[in-house]
Every structure is written in C-alpha cells, then in structure tokens.
Design a protein around this motif. Structure first.
Motif, short mmCIF file in Angstrom:
data_model
loop_
_atom_site.label_atom_id
_atom_site.label_comp_id
_atom_site.label_asym_id
_atom_site.label_seq_id
_atom_site.Cartn_x
_atom_site.Cartn_y
_atom_site.Cartn_z
N UNK A 26 0.88 -1.13 0.12
CA UNK A 26 -0.01 -0.06 -0.03
C UNK A 26 1.02 1.31 -0.17
N UNK A 27 1.69 1.18 0.73
CA UNK A 27 2.86 2.23 1.12
C UNK A 27 3.42 2.70 -0.35
N UNK A 28 3.96 1.49 -1.04
CA UNK A 28 4.85 1.79 -2.13
C UNK A 28 3.85 2.31 -3.20
N UNK A 29 2.63 1.54 -3.61
CA UNK A 29 1.66 1.79 -4.38
C UNK A 29 1.21 3.43 -4.14
N UNK A 30 0.82 3.89 -2.97
CA UNK A 30 0.47 5.10 -2.60
C UNK A 30 1.67 6.15 -3.13
N UNK A 31 2.91 6.10 -2.68
CA UNK A 31 3.96 6.89 -2.97
C UNK A 31 4.06 6.68 -4.50
N UNK A 32 4.09 5.77 -5.23
CA UNK A 32 4.25 5.79 -6.52
C UNK A 32 3.29 6.38 -7.45
N UNK A 33 2.02 6.57 -6.74
CA UNK A 33 0.97 7.02 -7.44
C UNK A 33 1.07 8.72 -7.11
N UNK A 34 1.84 8.99 -6.22
CA UNK A 34 1.99 10.48 -5.99
C UNK A 34 2.56 11.03 -7.15
N UNK A 35 3.44 10.44 -7.70
CA UNK A 35 4.26 11.21 -8.53
C UNK A 35 3.46 11.58 -9.79
N UNK A 36 2.90 10.79 -10.46
CA UNK A 36 1.93 11.10 -11.70
C UNK A 36 0.83 12.11 -11.27
N UNK A 37 0.41 11.93 -10.00
CA UNK A 37 -0.68 12.91 -9.75
C UNK A 37 -0.27 14.25 -9.62
N UNK A 38 1.11 14.56 -8.67
CA UNK A 38 1.56 15.77 -8.56
C UNK A 38 1.91 16.33 -9.97
N UNK A 39 2.60 15.38 -11.02
CA UNK A 39 2.68 15.80 -12.30
C UNK A 39 1.71 16.62 -13.01
N UNK A 40 0.63 15.69 -12.75
CA UNK A 40 -0.97 15.66 -13.41
C UNK A 40 -1.45 17.16 -13.12
N UNK A 41 -1.27 17.48 -11.68
CA UNK A 41 -1.73 18.78 -11.12
C UNK A 41 -0.90 19.90 -11.72
N UNK A 42 0.20 19.65 -11.87
CA UNK A 42 1.10 20.74 -12.32
C UNK A 42 0.74 21.13 -13.90
N UNK A 43 0.51 20.06 -14.60
CA UNK A 43 0.12 20.07 -16.01
C UNK A 43 -1.35 20.89 -16.08
N UNK A 44 -2.23 20.59 -15.06
CA UNK A 44 -3.30 21.20 -15.20
C UNK A 44 -3.31 22.83 -14.74
N UNK A 45 -2.42 22.90 -13.85
CA UNK A 45 -2.15 24.33 -13.42
C UNK A 45 -1.75 25.15 -14.59
N UNK A 46 -0.55 24.27 -15.21
CA UNK A 46 0.07 25.20 -16.44
C UNK A 46 -0.79 25.38 -17.49
N UNK A 47 -1.71 24.35 -17.81
CA UNK A 47 -2.74 24.60 -18.87
C UNK A 47 -3.62 25.60 -18.66
N UNK A 48 -3.60 25.79 -17.29
CA UNK A 48 -4.79 26.72 -17.08
C UNK A 48 -4.43 28.28 -17.17
N UNK A 49 -2.99 28.30 -17.13
CA UNK A 49 -2.37 29.80 -17.10
C UNK A 49 -1.99 29.98 -18.51
N UNK A 50 -1.59 28.90 -19.20
CA UNK A 50 -0.87 28.99 -20.59
C UNK A 50 -1.93 28.70 -21.92
N UNK A 51 -2.81 28.04 -21.48
CA UNK A 51 -3.46 27.51 -22.75
C UNK A 51 -4.84 28.18 -22.85
N UNK A 52 -5.45 28.54 -21.56
CA UNK A 52 -6.74 29.35 -21.78
C UNK A 52 -6.56 30.49 -22.13
N UNK A 53 -7.10 30.81 -23.28
CA UNK A 53 -7.17 32.13 -23.93
C UNK A 53 -7.39 33.39 -22.84
#
Lengths: 334, 350, 338, 287
Positions: free
Chosen positions: A6-33
């Motif tokens: 559980x520990x390893x799975x959760x921690x491994x899942x953290x990385x793509x989630x945080x990455x995804x979150x950053x992608x979303x905020x980046x998209x909001x600031x840079x792609x939204x017209x």
C-alpha cells in the motif's frame, strides 16, 4: 507485507498525480485564452512594454519549454515571483502555512470530537426525535455558506455581544515564532495570558470551519454505525449477552470508523475550501487569505502558486490517510 | 425425554409491525426441552423457527416485534417477566448460549479471534457468579490478571476439545484468515466455554459443505452429550435433524404442528404437513411430490390451522379453529383435527 | 488422458438415439492469482483438464463441494468465461476459434440457467420485458405478437399465470423466479440447458415441484441437462450419469446408480458417506474424513485428494492419477481403486 | 406508471423530501417570475443613492444596499443567476462525466485506465482550488464561472459512474444478458444505465446544492459576475464594510443561499431513500 505494498503503491501514485496537477495548472495559465500580461500592466500598455514583460516572465518561449521551466521550478520549490509583491511566492506561502495548519488541526479535532459521538447517538436512536433534530442540524451544516456563517458569527458574538475578538490571530504581535503555531509557542514560553488570547481569537474561525466538517463526520459515522449495527456480529454479541455499550462503542464503532477513515481526506478538502473564505472574513494570516489577496490584486502567479501548493498538500494528506487505513484495517494488512 | 424439563415455551404469540400491518409470526407455539436433550426445530423458510429461537434468547428487534401472549419458562422462571438487563447479564451467554448460522459474519472482522474470545470470557466466564453478573456496573467491569489467566487456559482447553489444530496461532488470526469449518468450530467453542445449560443453534450447518457439515454435526453431538448441554437446533434440513436430534418439532407458518421422538417422527408422521414434507424428500418412496400452493402471508394468515389451504383433508373445523394438542403416546403429539394416525399406516402398507 | 467409456454402456432408460450433443475436450479455466503488487504469482486452476461427453437426452450431474470448480465449468462451457485451453463441441461445432460474441450466436441452443434467477433478471425490468429480450437479440425477425405468443407458451409450460408478466422480479417468490428463469432460456428453443445449482435455496416442498417441472420440460421440449449441484440426493434421483469434481478435476464419472452404489474414488466415498439419510445409519456415528480442501491456489502435488485421503501412499504425491475407464459404466482417477 | 405513483406517494410520506421539493419549486418559480414578483424590478441596474443602507421596511422588505437598491428584488433576480449557473454547470459535467464513466467502467483496457487516472488527478485537489485558479484566469463573468465549475466537476461524475458501472457489471443479470448475446450497447444503455440512474439523479440533486455553494464562494471572492450583478455571494462581500449597522445587507442573501442549498440537500436525501431499489425491495418483502 501488504502494508508495504500500500505504501509503495500510494507513493508511486503520488508522482503522476503531482505531475498531472502541475500540468493542469500550467494548462490553465498558458492554454486558456486569457492574457495575464494585459491584466498586470493594463489595457493601454504599449506593445514594447508588453513584449518586455513577456520576456521577463518567459512567456515568449515555446509552450513546451515554458512547461519544462515551470515544472523544474516547482520541483525545486520555486513557485515563481508574485506579480504584485515581486517576492518569491514560496516564501510568502511557507510563512503563512503554520497559521492555516493550526486552524485546520484544531478545527479537525473539534469536528471529530463532536461529530463521532453525535453520529453514533444519532444512529443508535435512529428515527427518534433526537435523530431528526440532529439530522436537520447536520443538513444545515452542509447547506450553509461558511463565509456567511463567519459574518453572522462576527456580527453576533463580536460586534453585538463583544464576547470574542473580531478578527486576527492574536492581539499585538503574538509570541516569538518558535514553531509558528501560536498555541504551541505560547505553551513553550509558558505565557498563559497569551494562550488565552490566542484561543479566544480561534473560537469563531474554528466554529465556522468545524460546523460543515462536523456535519460530514456525523453523516459518515451515522451511516457507518447503521451499517455495522445491522451486521450479524452485533446480533451474535447481543445473543451472547455482551454489554450493549461494549457492542456499540467498541465493536460497532471500530467497524464503522475503519470504513470512514478514508473520508478524512474529503473533510480536509472541505476545510481547505472553507479556509479561503473564512481566513478572509477573520483576517487570518494563512494561505487562504494569501489566495484571496492574490485574486484581488490580479496576481496570477500567486493564485497558481496557491493552487499547486494546496493541491500537493491535499494529495499528501490523502496518501497518508490511505496508508493509515491500511494500518488499522486488519483485512488490508494481513 | 432425558431428565427434567429445562425450557418450556407455552402458547407464545409474537407479532411484527410492518408497513402492511401487524404480522402474526408466531401463533401460540408450545415447546419443551429436557436437560441434555437435542430438540430439532424443523420447518421451511418463514415458518417462524428463527423468531422462536430469538424469542427465547430475548433478542427480537425491539421496535418491530412484540410478544403478545405466552410464557417462556427457563429452569422454572418466566423469562418474559424479567427485564432486559437481567436477561443480558445473567442468562444470555452464561446459561443460554448461541451458535449462529453464518460463522463468517458473526465474528467482528476487525478484532482478532483471541480478542473476541477474551471479550466473551471477560463478561461471561463461568467463574462469575450469577450475583456478580447481575450486579455488574460500569465500574466493576475490570478484568483481573489472575482470572484472565485462568480464562485463557479454559479457552485453550476448549479449542482442543473442538479439535482445532494450533490453537495459539488461530487466536492470533483474524476471522477472515480461517476457513468456514474452523469458524464454526470456533463458534461452538465460544458457545460451550461459558458452560451453559442450553445452546440455541440457528441453522449452524446450512452455510457449510456436506463433508464439513458431517464433521461439525459429529462434534456438536459429542460435546453436547459429554457436557449434558441441551440444544435447540433449528434447521430446514430433515436429514440434518435426523443426524443429531433426540426429538423433532415441526413448524408451519408460525404454528407448531407436530412433535415426536426422532425415530417415531420419520416412521409415523401424523400431521398432513409433516407427511407431505417427508414425501418431498429426494428419494422419498412413491416418487417426488411437492406441496402445491405457497406459504401464507403473516399479515392476514388463514384462520384456524394455517396449513388448511394446502391440505387435502381440510374441513370446516380446520378453517375456524386451531387444533389442540393430541398426545399419541411416548412424547409424540400432533395438532391436527384429522391426524393421519392408523389410517395412514394402513395406506402405506397397501 | 483417458477416454470415457462408450455411450452404449449407459443405463437403459437412456433414449435409443444416444448421440453426443456436447463434447468437452481437455477444458481448462485458470484464473491468475496476483500478489499484492498485481504481479501474477500463479494460477488458480478452477477447471483443470476436464473431458466428458453428454449424450442427447440425458441428464449429466456435476457434483462437488464449494470451490471444486463445478460452476466455473458450466460457465466456461457456456462461454461466459473464456476457456484457458481445450474445446467444447456443441452439436458438432467447435467453439475454440470464435470470439465470445460469435460463439454465443452459434450456441443459441445451449443455454444457462442461473443459480439465483432472481439476480439474473434485471430488477428494473418487468418479467415480460426480460422474457422478450432473448428473442429480440437472437430472432429480430419475430414481431412483437409472435414473441408475445411464444412468451405465453413458455409461461404455460412453466406453470406460471400470465399476470406475473407484469410483475417485477422482487415481487415473486424464489420458486417462481426459478420458473421465470427457465421460461427465459426456453424462449430460444434450446437443446441443452446447463442448470447451475437449480434447487439451492429452495424449500423442500418447492424444490420437489421444481424438479418435477424439470422432468416435464425435458420430455416436452426434448431437452438435455447438465445438472450442476451440491445436493447428492437430488442428483441421485434425477441424473442418468454423474461426474464428481474435486479441486478442478473430475475424479469420478459414470452411471449414477453404479457410482452411488459402488464408488471407486475415496473422495466420492467420503462425499457419499457425509450425506445424511433419513432412517438410515447416522453419519455422525461413523464419518471419517478429516480436514478441509486445500487452498485451490496452492494445490498439493500428484493426486489432489491425497492430503485428506486415508489410503494415500507415496506414489500418490508423484503423479496425477488419470481417469481410468476400468469399470463398466464408471471411470475413476485413483491409482488405488480396483 | 405505478413507479411514478409510488414515488409520489413516498414523497408525501417523507416530509423532509417534500419540504425540499417545495423549496426547489419555489426557487424555480421565483427565478422565472422575478420580474413580476420583485417590488423594485428596475433595481438590478438602477440606483437610488438617497435611499442607501435603509433597514427592512414595508417599502423595502429586506432593506436597501449601498446603492440604495432594494435587496429583496435583487435577491429574486439573483435566483436567476444562481439557477443558471447551477443547472448549466452541473448539466455540462453530467453530460461529459457520465458517458466517460460508463465506457471506462464497462470496458477494460489502457484507455479506461487513462481516463480514470486523469479524473483522479482532478479529484486529488479540492474542486474550489482549481475553480478559483480557472475563474481567476478567465476573469469575472457568469460564463466563466460556469466553465470553471464544469471543468472541475466532470471528473466527479466519471468516478461515480465508473464505480457504479463496475459494480453493476458484476451483477448476475448483466452477466446473464451478455451470456444471452446482448450487444455492449444494449447492455450499457438498457441494463446498466437504468440501474445506476437513481444514484445519478440523487447525486445531481445534491450536486446542485454544492455547486451553488461553490459558485457563491467564487462570487464572494469577486470571481463571479461583475458588479452590479445581484449575485448573492458578491452581495454578501459588498456588505462587509457596512457591518455591523447594515446587518440585513449580509443576512438576507446568505439566508437565500442557505434555503436553496438546504432545499436541494433535503430533496437529494429524500430521493436517495425513495429511489434506492434495495430499500424498496426490502420493504416490499417485510414480514
């Protein structure tokens, strides 16, 4: 063994989630017209001024390159420069974190301490007058806009009755920061007058934030207890004459809580959402207040910094809650 | 019947409040169990056998169920006149214990098996006297080290009595980590640990496979005989009843219809329902016969004998009056206006 | 692999035209067992190299305790599970090379009656709609009236009033749900029906009427049954032949009367001796079998029964005993059976 | 037909749900007939500085605001904004989220996994945080509020429908239909969707409530429709500098939010009990 998984799975899942979150905020600031530059320097700026600012902010580079810069910055803990104060956002945020955490933790403690017993009692006396009254009370807690509740509290308890301070964290400067948590700091230096003042300032914000959180806890506890109370082991334990209070407060409650522990993440979500407005109303110097200041000053970077920061904290809390659930549920760990 | 009477239920009437109205789930049921006797309570689903078992335990749902009439005499005292606290503290778990149908969900999934055994012993250890149990208050519920140690020894002895391998290891496990047969052995161990006089076993082998069922029945029969514990054994399976019961009582739609010693019961059924039930057994002589029609509802059940709408022999008397008890000798009794008796025997011969 | 005894040896009440309707050839269904990381660490061999033949018009019983794979066997034959290996030949056609969708079309005449027909009916659909559905899927050429006619016919066949068509599944009793479940598969005019635990959960008096119905329908519609059950007394009463399964394997197969009167495999013997017989000797007096079946994900080597078998010898651990057709009308998978 | 009658009967038995239904019906009527019901219909855009900050009276039921406009009338018109935002943004989220959830739940494969991972990332952050970020970027306007709420709300539906579809797919009746040879379309649309619809309806009702709250927060933060919009959250924000004297200024818009959200929550809770087939079944089988 399973716990490690559980520990390893959760921690491994953290990385793509945080990455995804950053992608979303980046998209909001840079792609939204929308044009942040215009918002900063106004509609009437000359093209040269705009270009200069764009270059300064790195907005003239290709999107991918901007994203990489953005990402590497975030990973170093660099949330960029505030468009308004021109200071590093991370500095401001970290300085304000203790205030928000102190408020949230105390709130969570109050909400749990009140919510679990109320939920159990409500379930045990299902469909009684008490249960109906509690149901109305909790449904109200979920329907009330917390900024409005905060204002009503201020209006009544501070302005009208004068029982509590109107706003702020403390009168004057507060204790010298050791941990940044005023309650702890006041205790460490042994200044009980200060402690009383700090606590008095906390009453209203805590009550405002605790009400909806408590309502949620009551609902989950009530549902969990109702489900557990109809299970066979309760029937068996009654048939074997176990004391009623042992059945309810030990066996039923443990089963019910293990199922609802995962909802703590949800409650933290409610707290974070409410902290934005509650901190504003009570002038509480936390990160929610920072977000609102950034909004009022059209500070895009500040708002995004807030979004990423609270997002990451929230993701971490949820991961911890999952691991905690794995720890206390024997069906998960063994 | 062995020994004197331990439990005597007389004319018990229980109704449940439902949306559709008052459901008369038990309609004047009589039952007796002697000390050390295994009584099979047999009937199809919805006949009220579980309600009867729960009435004796005093664990009917408080809001929905009401006992409207009758007495439950356990060792001479009427349980219906006792308050809930007395029943829970002195009777349940101590003098009357329980083996449930589903051994999986009857353990709490989040406590280890050992914890649940010790919880039982904390409240129900045979060392506690009736007076101590009755006087129990929140403050006096401490569990001394010495008694805990003696109770732990009792648990270990009992686990070997129910033939569980590696008892220490099992006590450390959680319920989902042991097999169904082992769980039912644990349930029997818990029921016996408190040294009760009566065990109420509610369909204890229904959830088990046939080979495991055989093992459990064998165990229960041997242990009950060895410790002289009476068992009220409800089941829908006539074969199971044949295996371990001294006497068998049949219920239909909330009424007791016939009771007899095990051998007598299968050889000389006297109630038309019993007769048709036996004829529904796979492998019954004369080919397979069911019983046409359905079990009636409890809200507006048929008057008189509730079996009359499905009975070939029904007369006007059956529709209006509940038949009284007709004793047929050697503990065989039937509640029917037209018992099959000798006339049936003749038919069977021809 | 040992072949089955020829069909001609079967009991006398079998139809004369006993040609095979279903051939199951080395059928296997393995489910992956994953460790906590999601990696496969082994196979749960729910059905492991099972072969048998069902003759037209007979009733073949499949018996065994929970977890022996009998339900998985039925579902794999039906195509609800994709087989891991092996083939089923139904009415002369192999299904190995079709995808599940095509195979299902081919096997319109092979139908499966669920253990809990109440759950196999959509709770939000009235019974009428559920009965129309198979024909809408398989016979789009039929119009509404033609379908309604067929539905009425089937309701009569299972002895249910047509007023029940307007009820929801939860509004009828368990016995009636079973009748609806049967009517539903019968609308497609099947030739072989897999009955999965068709009497479990039914009261004795209802069970008898349902079994009578099975026999009536078999006669009326010229059906063949694969009868999956844990209830040995029922199997003994209505099946022509019986296959006994233990942990994914058929350990004994043959004519019902022969197997029940003279079982060769020690597991069959234990199983039969565990069944209480009213008025007979009591199982509780002399039952011997100890322990419980091992974890199917971690099977013992050699004969799967050897860990509980009183006769087990060293050889039993070395190799899996094949199904030997060494007796008239009876095959058993045991080295020691004589 | 009898299902509808059953539901209606249940509504009248369940007083709480009935209260919710009445509140929501009233809200819709108020929103439609705001122009007729308002005592000062022009006060959305016209100001009367002479009358500013007057307490409740017969002329102004809820008093007047800093511009001298009638708060009662503005609250009625605010209902239009609230209902528009809630209906459109919840509607859009459902329209996006439900089909994705159905497909991802029914099919197994990397694409389903990917869809769920994306919605998980959205769900890993409180909705309000992302909504603030988006609304801030887009600028204060009603359509931007709707966009911000929809963009952050659809993953909730995907997750919900995905879980329910997965559970439903394991039901025997779905397996039985597949075994009969029913096409995926048939199974999804005729079997799964109807069986999970009650959950979706209940969540939609509750979701309206929470969306109204979130929209009010955005309005309060100045991210909603710009002044002089009578949006409730914005009105409360405006009122703060006139406290404690103009207590009515903050009280009544907040009360409006509370009533409406309460209405949706009560209705949703009631619908949950009424529509839950398990409860229906157990009640009809009660002895």
């Amino acid at each position: 063994m399973k716990l490690l998984v559980i520990l390893v799975n959760r921690l491994a899942w953290l990385i793509p989630t945080v990455f995804g979150l950053m992608a979303i905020t980046f998209a909001i600031t840079h792609i939204i017209p929308a044009d942040p530059v215009a918002a900063v320097i106004g509609e009437n700026a000359s093209p040269e001024q705009v270009a200069a600012l764009k270059e300064k902010l790195g907005l003239d580079k290709p999107l991918v390159e901007q994203f990489v810069i953005y990402l590497t910055g975030l990973l170093r803990g660099d949330f960029g420069i505030s468009l308004y104060t021109q200071r590093p956002i991370s500095e401001d945020l970290f300085a304000r974190v203790p205030a928000t955490i102190e408020l949230s933790v105390v709130t969570l403690f109050v909400a749990i301490a009140a919510g679990i017993p109320v939920g159990v009692i409500s379930a045990v006396h299902r469909n009684s007058l008490l249960d109906h009254a509690l149901r109305i009370f909790t449904v109200s807690g979920l329907a009330i806009a917390s900024f409005w509740l905060a204002i009503l509290f201020q209006l009544f308890f501070s302005m009208y009755l004068g029982w509590t301070p109107l706003q702020g964290r403390v009168d004057g400067w507060g204790p010298d920061p050791i941990t940044g948590f005023f309650i702890v700091d006041a205790l460490i230096i042994g200044d009980f007058e200060m402690l009383g003042d700090v606590l008095a300032h906390m009453v209203l914000p805590v009550l405002t934030m605790a009400y909806p959180a408590m309502a949620t806890i009551v609902r989950f506890t009530r549902a969990g207890v109702l489900e557990a109370i109809s299970s066979n082991f309760v029937m068996y334990e009654s048939a074997m004459g176990f004391p009623r209070r042992v059945i309810i407060w030990k066996y039923v409650l443990r089963s019910a809580l293990i199922g609802t522990v995962t909802q703590i993440g949800l409650i933290f979500g409610i707290l974070i959402a409410n902290s934005v407005v509650v901190e504003t109303v009570f002038d509480w110097p936390g990160i929610g207040r920072y977000a609102v200041d950034s909004i009022l000053n059209s500070d895009y970077n500040g708002v995004m910094g807030f979004a990423v920061f609270t997002g990451v904290i929230f993701i971490l809390i949820n991961a911890l809650v999952d691991i905690l659930h794995g720890l206390i549920d024997p069906r998960e760990t063994r | 019947m062995t020994g004197d009477t331990l439990l005597r239920v007389s004319d018990l009437k229980v109704s449940f409040q439902t949306e559709a109205g008052s459901a008369k789930v038990l309609d004047g049921v009589n039952l007796t169990i002697g000390r050390g006797e295994i009584l099979g309570l047999v009937g199809e689903s919805g006949c009220g056998k579980s309600t009867l078992a729960r009435s004796v335990l005093g664990i009917l749902p408080k809001n929905a169920a009401r006992i409207t009439d009758g007495t439950i005499l356990f060792d001479g005292e009427n349980l219906l006149e006792r308050n809930e606290a007395y029943l829970a503290r002195v009777l349940r778990g101590r003098r009357i214990s329980f083996v449930p149908q589903d051994p999986f969900s009857s353990f709490s999934p989040v406590f280890s098996i050992g914890d649940q055994f010790m919880e039982l012993m904390k409240w129900k250890s045979p060392e506690i006297t009736d007076a101590q149990a009755a006087a129990r208050t929140i403050l006096s519920s401490r569990y001394g080290r010495a008694r805990r140690r003696r109770d732990a020894e009792r648990v270990m002895e009992m686990l070997s009595a129910v033939q569980l391998p590696q008892p220490e290891a099992i006590l450390r496990k959680y319920p989902h980590e042991v097999s169904g047969g082992q769980r039912q052995r644990l349930m029997i161990a818990m029921a016996l640990l408190t040294e009760p006089e009566l065990i109420i076993a509610d369909e204890p082998t229904t959830a088990l496979d046939v080979t495991i069922q055989a093992q459990i029945l064998k165990l229960l029969k041997a242990l009950a005989a060895e410790r002289n514990v009476a068992v009220l054994f409800t089941t829908h399976d006539l074969g199971t009843a044949w295996e371990i019961c001294d006497r068998i009582m049949v219920m239909y739609a909330g009424q007791d219809v016939e009771v007899a010693g095990s051998a007598d019961f299968f050889a000389r059924p006297n109630h038309p329902y019993t007769d048709r039930l036996l004829a529904s057994l796979p492998g019954a002589e004369g080919g397979l016969q069911g019983i046409p029609g359905n079990i009636p509802g409890f809200v507006s059940p048929p008057g008189g004998c509730r079996f009359h709408p499905r009975c070939d022999l029904a007369s006007d008397a059956c529709r209006t009056t509940r038949p009284g008890v007709t004793a047929l000798g050697s503990g065989h009794a039937v509640r029917c206006h037209h018992p099959l008796g000798t006339q049936f025997l003749k038919e069977a011969v021809t | 692999m040992t072949l089955e005894p020829p069909i001609s040896r079967v009991a006398t009440d079998r139809p004369e035209t006993a040609k095979p309707i279903l051939d199951v050839l080395s059928l296997r269904k393995y489910f992956p067992i994953r460790n906590a990381w999601g990696r496969r660490k082994g196979w749960l061999k729910a059905v492991d190299d099972v072969s048998f033949r069902v003759a037209k018009g007979e009733i073949l019983g499949v018996v065994g305790e929970s977890g022996c794979g009998k339900s998985t066997l039925g579902k794999t034959i039906m195509g609800i599970h994709q087989p891991s290996d092996g083939d089923t030949i139904f009415e002369g056609r192999s299904t190995a090379n079709y995808d599940p969708g095509q195979a299902r079309k081919l096997r319109r005449h092979l139908q499966y009656a669920y253990q809990d027909p109440g759950a196999s009916l959509d709770p939000r659909w009235k019974i009428r709609r559920s009965l129309h559905e198979p024909m809408i899927i398989h016979q789009p050429e039929l119009d509404r009236d033609q379908r309604a006619e067929r539905v009425s016919e089937m309701m009569r066949a299972v002895n249910l009033p047509e007023t029940h068509l307007d009820l929801y599944p939860h509004e009828i009793s368990g016995g009636q749900q079973r009748r609806v479940g049967l009517a539903r598969v019968l609308t497609l005019n099947p030739s072989l029906i897999i009955l999965d635990e068709p009497t479990s959960g039914l009261d004795l008096s209802v069970q008898a009427t349902i079994l009578t119905l099975f026999m009536d329908l078999k006669r009326k519609f010229d059906l063949t049954y694969l009868f999956i059950s844990h209830d040995l007394s029922i199997v003994r009463m209505i099946c022509d032949r019986v296959a006994v399964m233990y942990l994914g394997k058929v350990v004994e197969i043959g004519d019902t009367e022969i197997i029940f009167s003279n079982p060769k495999h020690p597991y069959t013997r234990s199983l039969l001796s565990a069944v209480p017989t009213v008025g007979g000797r009591r199982v509780t007096d002399d039952f011997q079998l100890e322990g419980e079946p091992p974890n199917p994900g971690n099977m013992p080597s050699g004969c799967r029964f050897r860990t509980r078998c009183t006769m087990a010898q060293a050889d039993c651990a070395k190799a899996e005993p094949p199904l030997r057709a060494d007796w008239p009308g009876q095959s058993a998978a045991c080295f020691l059976a004589e | 037909m009898e299902t509808i009658r059953f539901i209606l009967r249940k509504f009248f038995e369940d007083k709480v749900a009935l209260v919710g239904l009445v509140i929501i019906t009233a809200l819709v009527l108020v929103a439609i007939f705001a122009g007729v019901l308002a005592t000062h219909p022009g006060d959305v855009s016209t100001f009367h500085p002479a009358d500013r900050l007057q307490g409740p009276s017969l002329a102004h039921f809820f008093g007047t605001d800093r511009m001298g406009s009638d708060i009662f009338s503005r609250i009625l018109f605010g209902a239009r904004i609230t209902i528009t935002i809630a209906v459109i943004s919840v509607g859009l989220s459902v329209l996006i989220g439900v089909p994705i959830g159905l497909l991802a739940g029914y099919y197994n494969g990397w694409f389903s996994d990917l869809l769920m991972r994306v919605s998980d990332i959205f769900l890993a952050v409180p909705q309000i945080v992302l909504a603030i970020a988006i609304a801030q970027t887009l600028g204060p306007a009603i359509e931007n509020v709707i966009l911000a709420l929809s963009l952050t709300y659809w993953p909730f539906w995907t997750r919900l429908v995905y879980a329910e579809t997965r559970a439903c797919k394991n039901e025997t009746f779905v397996e039985a239909s597949v075994a009969l040879g029913a096409s995926p379309f048939r199974v999804i649309v005729l079997h799964i969707l109807p069986n999970i619809s009650s959950g979706i309806i209940v969540r939609t009702t509750l979701g309206m409530g929470s969306t109204i709250l979130t929209a009010a927060v955005l309005g309060f933060l100045g991210l909603g429709p710009p002044a002089p919009s009578p949006e409730w959250g914005r009105t409360i924000a405006e009122s703060r500098q006139y406290l404690p004297n103009a207590w009515w200024y903050a009280t009544f818009p907040g009360l409006a939010i509370f009533m409406v959200v309460m209405g949706f929550n009560l209705l949703g809770d009631g619908l949950r009990d009424i529509l839950d087939p398990r409860i229906r079944r157990s009640k009809s089988n009660d002895r």
